[in-house]
Design an enzyme around this catalytic site. Structure first.
Site, mmCIF file in Angstrom:
data_model
loop_
_atom_site.group_PDB
_atom_site.id
_atom_site.type_symbol
_atom_site.label_atom_id
_atom_site.label_comp_id
_atom_site.label_asym_id
_atom_site.label_seq_id
_atom_site.Cartn_x
_atom_site.Cartn_y
_atom_site.Cartn_z
ATOM 1 N N ASP A 1 0.876 -1.180 0.000
ATOM 2 C CA ASP A 1 0.000 0.000 0.000
ATOM 3 C C ASP A 1 0.911 1.227 0.000
ATOM 4 O O ASP A 1 2.125 1.120 0.199
ATOM 5 C CB ASP A 1 -0.907 -0.011 1.245
ATOM 6 C CG ASP A 1 -1.833 1.206 1.310
ATOM 7 O OD1 ASP A 1 -2.360 1.606 0.252
ATOM 8 O OD2 ASP A 1 -2.019 1.784 2.405
ATOM 9 N N SER A 2 0.303 2.402 -0.151
ATOM 10 C CA SER A 2 1.078 3.640 -0.097
ATOM 11 C C SER A 2 1.442 4.000 1.349
ATOM 12 O O SER A 2 2.109 5.005 1.575
ATOM 13 C CB SER A 2 0.246 4.778 -0.682
ATOM 14 O OG SER A 2 -0.916 4.960 0.118
ATOM 15 N N GLU B 1 -1.699 9.150 7.847
ATOM 16 C CA GLU B 1 -0.270 8.795 7.840
ATOM 17 C C GLU B 1 0.495 9.546 8.943
ATOM 18 O O GLU B 1 1.548 9.108 9.379
ATOM 19 C CB GLU B 1 0.356 9.086 6.472
ATOM 20 C CG GLU B 1 0.003 8.073 5.393
ATOM 21 C CD GLU B 1 0.537 6.664 5.670
ATOM 22 O OE1 GLU B 1 1.701 6.529 6.072
ATOM 23 O OE2 GLU B 1 -0.238 5.705 5.499
ATOM 24 N N HIS C 1 -7.180 3.149 3.922
ATOM 25 C CA HIS C 1 -6.848 3.939 5.115
ATOM 26 C C HIS C 1 -8.095 4.254 5.958
ATOM 27 O O HIS C 1 -8.002 4.470 7.160
ATOM 28 C CB HIS C 1 -6.216 5.280 4.713
ATOM 29 C CG HIS C 1 -4.763 5.211 4.355
ATOM 30 N ND1 HIS C 1 -4.328 4.662 3.179
ATOM 31 C CD2 HIS C 1 -3.655 5.637 5.019
ATOM 32 C CE1 HIS C 1 -3.001 4.757 3.125
ATOM 33 N NE2 HIS C 1 -2.578 5.343 4.232
ATOM 34 N N CYS D 1 -4.579 -1.487 -1.791
ATOM 35 C CA CYS D 1 -4.776 -0.065 -2.035
ATOM 36 C C CYS D 1 -5.764 0.066 -3.196
ATOM 37 O O CYS D 1 -5.517 -0.471 -4.291
ATOM 38 C CB CYS D 1 -3.429 0.554 -2.398
ATOM 39 S SG CYS D 1 -3.512 2.271 -2.940
ATOM 40 N N ASN D 2 -6.883 0.734 -2.953
ATOM 41 C CA ASN D 2 -7.892 0.908 -4.012
ATOM 42 C C ASN D 2 -7.323 1.705 -5.180
ATOM 43 O O ASN D 2 -7.597 1.412 -6.344
ATOM 44 C CB ASN D 2 -9.107 1.657 -3.471
ATOM 45 C CG ASN D 2 -9.896 0.865 -2.455
ATOM 46 O OD1 ASN D 2 -10.909 0.266 -2.781
ATOM 47 N ND2 ASN D 2 -9.432 0.846 -1.214
ATOM 48 N N CYS E 1 -11.103 3.406 0.285
ATOM 49 C CA CYS E 1 -9.668 3.617 0.496
ATOM 50 C C CYS E 1 -9.327 2.821 1.751
ATOM 51 O O CYS E 1 -10.039 2.912 2.757
ATOM 52 C CB CYS E 1 -9.372 5.100 0.705
ATOM 53 S SG CYS E 1 -7.690 5.436 1.263
ATOM 54 N N TYR F 1 -0.878 8.206 -2.887
ATOM 55 C CA TYR F 1 -1.004 7.867 -4.297
ATOM 56 C C TYR F 1 -2.206 8.588 -4.937
ATOM 57 O O TYR F 1 -2.243 8.777 -6.147
ATOM 58 C CB TYR F 1 -1.273 6.352 -4.467
ATOM 59 C CG TYR F 1 -0.093 5.422 -4.271
ATOM 60 C CD1 TYR F 1 1.175 5.889 -3.946
ATOM 61 C CD2 TYR F 1 -0.261 4.056 -4.418
ATOM 62 C CE1 TYR F 1 2.225 5.010 -3.764
ATOM 63 C CE2 TYR F 1 0.787 3.169 -4.247
ATOM 64 C CZ TYR F 1 2.025 3.647 -3.918
ATOM 65 O OH TYR F 1 3.068 2.760 -3.748
ATOM 66 N N GLY F 2 -3.173 8.930 -4.108
ATOM 67 C CA GLY F 2 -4.484 9.378 -4.591
ATOM 68 C C GLY F 2 -4.493 10.548 -5.548
ATOM 69 O O GLY F 2 -5.391 10.668 -6.378
HETATM 70 N N1 DGL Z 1 -4.800 3.129 0.858
HETATM 71 C C1 DGL Z 1 -4.842 3.792 -0.429
HETATM 72 C C2 DGL Z 1 -6.165 3.454 -1.132
HETATM 73 O O1 DGL Z 1 -6.824 2.497 -0.757
HETATM 74 C C3 DGL Z 1 -4.558 5.234 -0.208
HETATM 75 C C4 DGL Z 1 -4.280 5.973 -1.445
HETATM 76 C C5 DGL Z 1 -3.350 7.139 -1.259
HETATM 77 O O2 DGL Z 1 -2.190 6.932 -0.940
HETATM 78 O O3 DGL Z 1 -3.815 8.261 -1.534
HETATM 79 O O4 DGL Z 1 -6.553 4.081 -2.085
#
Ligand code: DGL
Length: 256
Positions: A10-11, A151, A185, A73-74, A183, A42-43
């Protein structure tokens, strides 16, 4: 290979919500978790950048001997899972917003989806929402800034709730009865979400479904761990503090 670990990436710490379900369902499997928190979030990145992060993470986990990769991670799933599946032989499990159960069970005919911009603008998300939601209304919100807060170890409190209200109030006004957490998170802040949401609104995430799919693929590909011993190791490429906050005290955390 059979006794190799499950690789999860994941990010950041969002994928820990997926890790927890996988570890609960398959305590005999070893797991390597990779938090690419150097590149988080990542979003708001381009599709190309997200694909490159996913490729790098996959290569790293394969080098560690992983037998299956869970894209926890979605944003990474919806922007790169097709590419990953077409590029590597190893099985992949992805995570997508749980739109289908929400659409099938809504009584008000309106559901909310809280996900990153990267997920909401992806082809995969748009195909899925068109497939399942032709008869119902979706109120989307891109949760801008939430991943950064999480985070930084913020899972509750006034600042977070104020921010959440901006995303959630329009959904409440539109009479949603399901809120889909798109997401990984966001389950970490479900307590704060529950405080804001009316009682009749149910929160859905994809954690259990992803764990079941991982188990299914491990069985199908005959990859069940034959060793008596299993362990989980958590890696990240920036600060370890967020992982320390969400993991048990004796967890093995390594900075790479
Ligand atoms: N956990 C990531 C998701 O499910 C977070 C994406 C991000 O880093 O913005 O999309």
């Amino acid at each position: 290979m059979i006794n190799g670990p499950i690789g999860i990436f994941d990010s950041g710490i969002g994928g820990i919500t997926i890790y927890n379900e996988i570890n609960k369902l398959m305590p005999n499997e070893s797991i390597i978790y990779l938090s690419d928190n150097l590149n988080s979030p990542y979003g708001n990145k381009s599709k190309e950048e997200i694909k490159n992060f996913s490729t790098k993470n996959t290569n790293w986990l394969i080098e560690k001997g992983c037998k299956i990769i869970v894209v926890a991670c979605n944003t990474a799933t919806t922007n790169s899972i097709d590419y990953l599946r077409n590029t590597y032989k190893i099985p992949f499990v992805g995570v997508e917003p749980a739109i289908k159960p929400a659409a099938n069970n809504t009584k008000t005919g309106v559901i909310g989806v809280l996900a990153t911009k990267g997920t909401l603008t992806s082809n995969l998300f748009n195909i899925t929402s068109n497939d399942y939601c032709s008869e119902i209304k979706i109120i989307e919100s891109d949760g801008k800034g939430l991943v950064e807060l999480i985070e930084n170890g913020i899972f509750s409190g006034e600042k977070l709730e104020k921010m959440l209200k901006l995303f959630i109030d329009p959904m409440i006004s539109a009479n949603i009865d399901y809120l889909v957490l798109g997401c990984t998170h966001y389950p970490l802040i479900s307590k704060s979400l529950k405080k804001i949401l009316p009682r009749n609104v149910k929160i859905l995430d994809s954690g259990i479904a992803v764990a079941k799919q991982t188990k299914f693929l491990i069985n199908k590909n005959k990859l069940v761990n034959q060793n008596d011993k299993s362990e989980s190791i958590f890696y990240c490429n920036s600060t370890t503090s967020a992982l320390e906050k969400v993991l048990e005290k004796n967890s093995i955390i390594e900075k790479i």
